[in-house]
Design an enzyme around this catalytic site. Structure first.
Site, PDB file in Angstrom:
ATOM      1  NE  ARG A  14       2.594   0.050  -1.929  1.00  0.00           N
ATOM      2  CZ  ARG A  14       1.541  -0.422  -1.427  1.00  0.00           C
ATOM      3  NH1 ARG A  14       0.826  -1.157  -1.957  1.00  0.00           N
ATOM      4  NH2 ARG A  14       1.120  -0.234  -0.458  1.00  0.00           N
ATOM      5  CD  GLN A  25      -8.301   2.911   5.825  1.00  0.00           C
ATOM      6  OE1 GLN A  25      -9.064   2.484   4.776  1.00  0.00           O
ATOM      7  NE2 GLN A  25      -7.961   3.961   6.237  1.00  0.00           N
ATOM      8  CB  VAL A  53       0.226  -3.127   4.021  1.00  0.00           C
ATOM      9  CG1 VAL A  53      -1.374  -3.139   3.683  1.00  0.00           C
ATOM     10  CG2 VAL A  53       1.130  -2.079   2.746  1.00  0.00           C
ATOM     11  CG  ASP A  54       3.487   1.493   6.968  1.00  0.00           C
ATOM     12  OD1 ASP A  54       3.313   2.466   6.511  1.00  0.00           O
ATOM     13  OD2 ASP A  54       2.994   1.113   8.286  1.00  0.00           O
ATOM     14  CG  HIS A  62      -6.687  -2.515   3.960  1.00  0.00           C
ATOM     15  ND1 HIS A  62      -6.618  -1.109   3.409  1.00  0.00           N
ATOM     16  CD2 HIS A  62      -7.949  -2.810   4.171  1.00  0.00           C
ATOM     17  CE1 HIS A  62      -7.904  -0.602   3.425  1.00  0.00           C
ATOM     18  NE2 HIS A  62      -8.528  -1.696   3.809  1.00  0.00           N
TER      19      HIS A  62
END
Ligand code: APR
Length: 244
Positions: A70, A101, A103-104, A119
């Site tokens: 990911r 939300q 996480v990137d 998150h």
């Protein structure tokens, strides 16, 4: 793309706009959403089977490799017009809170400044046991490294299923939902609490609530607007209509 004049007026007169984003905002950057079928090697797993402390304790290497995959996707991704227009919107209003939300880290890359990461962030790492932050260099990718302080396993600094959200982040998000004039919910399926409750909190606090999602049909009722479409297409048109 046409928007209700009352919505445009609400945006122009807003003193505080809050936005909740989900994986759909990063979809046009090429990052799969959570409810998309996992592709390739990971198609046999569900995120719920990998993104948990129990999964990591049971098989650290498997979970570590999933995050390595990911993270490799995230590192190749660029902010899309949806991210860029949210950064532009922040520059147009007196107060702006972006609650994500995701996480990137793409909102920050797009120039958004007041970002609440509910998150966590896949680009950060910490010790599973003592929570100490850990600076990962690429050499460590093969397997989860060990914490230099306590010997615990290093893990991504993201919130897993069954874990609580960072307290400060959640209270800041709640305060923004309670105090804003307009609350956007963009690119989220609204399935995971407590983020999913924030639009209801805003509505109870009498904010104008706007949902942007290809899964909704466009409709509006008093102070509540649903806009069918992709974030990367709707947001540029909406920002142009409101602020030129
Ligand atoms: N623009 C806007 N919305 C989109 C787009 C797009 N281009 N493409 C897809 N969507 C919508 C989908 O219709 C769906 O409603 O984005 C939403 C993505 O939903 P999920 O995959 O459930 O992602 P999200 O809502 O962010 O999940 C919330 O669940 O798995 C946990 O922690 C994980 O943060 C994640 C949380």
């Amino acid at each position: 793309m046409n928007f209700a004049p009352a919505l445009i007026q609400a945006l122009r007169s807003a003193r505080h706009i809050a936005v909740l984003t989900g994986a759909g905002v990063s979809a046009e950057s090429g990052l799969p959403t959570f409810r998309d079928v996992q592709t390739g090697l990971w198609s046999q797993f569900r995120p719920e089977d990998l993104a948990t402390p129990e999964a990591f304790q049971r098989n650290p290497k498997l979970v570590w490799d999933w995050y390595a995959w990911r993270r490799s996707l995230v590192e190749r991704a660029q902010p899309n017009p949806g991210h860029l227009m949210l950064a532009e919107m922040e520059r147009r209003v007196p107060q702006f809170t972006l609650i994500t939300q995701n996480v990137d880290g793409l909102h920050q890359l797009a120039g958004s400044r007041n970002v609440i990461e509910l998150h966590g962030n896949i680009r950060r790492y910490k010790c599973f046991d003592c929570q100490a932050p850990y600076a990962l260099d690429d050499a460590d990718w093969e397997a989860p490294p060990r914490c230099p302080h306590c010997g615990g396993l290093i893990r991504p600094d993201v919130v897993w299923f069954g874990e609580s959200l960072p307290t400060q982040a959640y209270w800041a998000a709640l305060e923004a939902a309670q105090g804003c004039d307009v609350f956007f919910s963009i690119g989220t399926s609204g399935r995971v609490e407590p983020a999913a409750s924030l639009p209801r909190v805003a509505r109870r606090a009498r904010a104008t609530v706007v949902t942007i999602n290809p899964d909704v049909e466009t409709h509006s009722e008093s102070h509540s607007y649903a806009i069918h479409g992709k974030a990367g297409e709707v947001l540029p048109a909406l920002v142009r209509a409101a602020w030129g």
